[in-house]
Scaffold this motif. Structure first.
Motif, PDB file in Angstrom:
ATOM      1  N   VAL A 219      43.856  48.426  31.077  1.00 59.76           N
ATOM      2  CA  VAL A 219      44.501  47.169  30.641  1.00 59.76           C
ATOM      3  C   VAL A 219      45.319  46.569  31.793  1.00 59.76           C
ATOM      4  CG1 VAL A 219      46.062  46.143  28.921  1.00 59.76           C
ATOM      5  CG2 VAL A 219      44.709  48.169  28.312  1.00 59.76           C
ATOM      6  N   PRO A 220      45.000  45.332  32.216  1.00 59.35           N
ATOM      7  CA  PRO A 220      45.785  44.723  33.295  1.00 59.35           C
ATOM      8  C   PRO A 220      47.297  44.752  33.041  1.00 59.35           C
ATOM      9  CG  PRO A 220      43.819  43.430  32.916  1.00 59.35           C
ATOM     10  CD  PRO A 220      43.837  44.500  31.846  1.00 59.35           C
ATOM     11  N   LYS A 259      38.495  42.674  32.467  1.00 60.42           N
ATOM     12  CA  LYS A 259      38.710  43.502  33.676  1.00 60.42           C
ATOM     13  C   LYS A 259      37.432  44.256  34.020  1.00 60.42           C
ATOM     14  CE  LYS A 259      41.935  46.942  35.477  1.00 60.42           C
ATOM     15  NZ  LYS A 259      41.442  48.314  35.436  1.00 60.42           N
ATOM     16  N   ASN A 260      36.937  44.066  35.211  1.00 59.69           N
ATOM     17  CA  ASN A 260      35.722  44.761  35.622  1.00 59.69           C
ATOM     18  C   ASN A 260      35.999  46.152  36.196  1.00 59.69           C
ATOM     19  OD1 ASN A 260      33.947  42.835  34.788  1.00 59.69           O
ATOM     20  ND2 ASN A 260      33.868  41.781  36.742  1.00 59.69           N
ATOM     21  N   ALA A 261      36.981  46.262  37.039  1.00 54.82           N
ATOM     22  CA  ALA A 261      37.221  47.558  37.686  1.00 54.82           C
ATOM     23  C   ALA A 261      38.703  47.847  37.794  1.00 54.82           C
ATOM     24  CB  ALA A 261      36.599  47.562  39.073  1.00 54.82           C
TER      25      ALA A 261
END
Ligand code: NAI
Length: 261
Positions: A219-220, A259-261
């Motif tokens: 989670v960002p 979020k990709n990575a």
């Protein structure tokens, strides 16, 4: 140019029917709408639990709240909840399909079939039944009826051992879009929220340490959300001024789903 038009941003006086309100996001949503002046019919499978939530809300000074036991898997009981809401408050303007549960299961397990049936019943079929039962009242709502379905980021992707839940939540997104298309002409909007990881009854069994590791990795915002952070977005979809939002699928997940990575 048209003159600037101030739109109504209040749910005061509106009537809300919500499922799964004894705990987590349903409880926070019932609290929030009551604080905002809405009349709230709070329902849950756990009748004592939802009555306790109603007591909390009354103790905070908000009296337009009623609680009732409701198993959303029971079609007749859903109709009864709509009637009880209209009898108690004279209208039904806002419907929030929120009740749910999570039971991990692997496709190789015998229990898969049973978990599938229960998940689809409680977290998808019940939604369409309740929307259809409430429809005449939603259509009669003076500033436009509102439906909000609580799906999940599991409706946008899939984590392991969650098949029936994932299927139900993907279905909720499809149902939201279908209802938005079919009910728009009746002045009823239907939107969907996809919460990410939120601290509620469903995630209670996950140890804090695991929650933290997961949130920091995925989670960002690097944390779980709290139920009130979802309830406030639900509220924003239900204000009269949200009149042109229809068929939207809105992640409330700290940025997890992008979020990709
Ligand atoms: P929770 O466990 O705190 O609340 C769910 C409520 O639903 C409980 O009070 C439970 O008694 C009720 N319920 C379960 N089966 C029912 C039935 N057959 N009839 C009526 N009520 C029933 O969990 P939470 O997280 O607040 O769940 C609310 C919704 O949010 C659910 O649809 C869940 O799938 C969804 N969700 C939760 C996430 C999370 O991380 N907590 C993430 C994404 C979605």
């Amino acid at each position: 140019m048209l003159p600037y038009q101030p739109l109504n941003r209040s749910v005061a006086g509106k009537t809300l029917l919500i499922t799964g309100a004894a705990s987590g996001m349903g409880r926070a949503t019932a609290h929030l709408f009551a604080r905002e002046g809405a009349k709230v019919m709070a329902t849950d499978l756990n009748g004592d639990g939802v009555e306790a939530v109603a007591e909390e809300i009354r103790a905070d000074g908000f009296s337009d709240i009623q609680a009732m036991a409701l198993d959303v898997a029971d079609p007749e009981a859903l109709k009864g909840a709509v009637s009880a809401t209209v009898e108690a408050f004279g209208a039904l303007d806002i419907l929030i399909n929120n009740a749910g549960f999570a039971r991990p299961v692997h496709p190789k397990e015998e229990a898969y079939e049973e978990v599938w049936q229960a998940s689809l019943n409680v977290m998808l079929t019940a939604h369409q039944r309740l929307i259809r039962a409430a429809l005449p009242h939603l259509m009669a709502s003076s500033e436009g009826g509102r439906v909000v379905n609580i799906a999940s980021t599991e409706g946008l992707g899939a984590t392991p051992l969650n098949g029936p839940y994932v299927a139900a939540k993907h279905g909720v997104i499809g149902l939201t879009r279908a209802m938005a298309v079919d009910l728009g002409r009746d002045g009823v909007t239907c939107n969907c929220i996809c919460p990410g990881p939120i601290i509620t009854g469903i995630t209670d069994g996950i140890p804090d340490e695991h929650k933290e590791i997961y949130a920091k990795r995925r989670v960002p915002l690097r944390r779980y959300g709290i139920p009130e952070e979802v309830a406030n977005i639900t509220l924003s979809l239900c204000i009269p001024a949200a009149s042109y939002l229809n068929g939207a699928i809105i992640p409330v997940d700290g940025g997890m789903s992008i979020k990709n990575a």
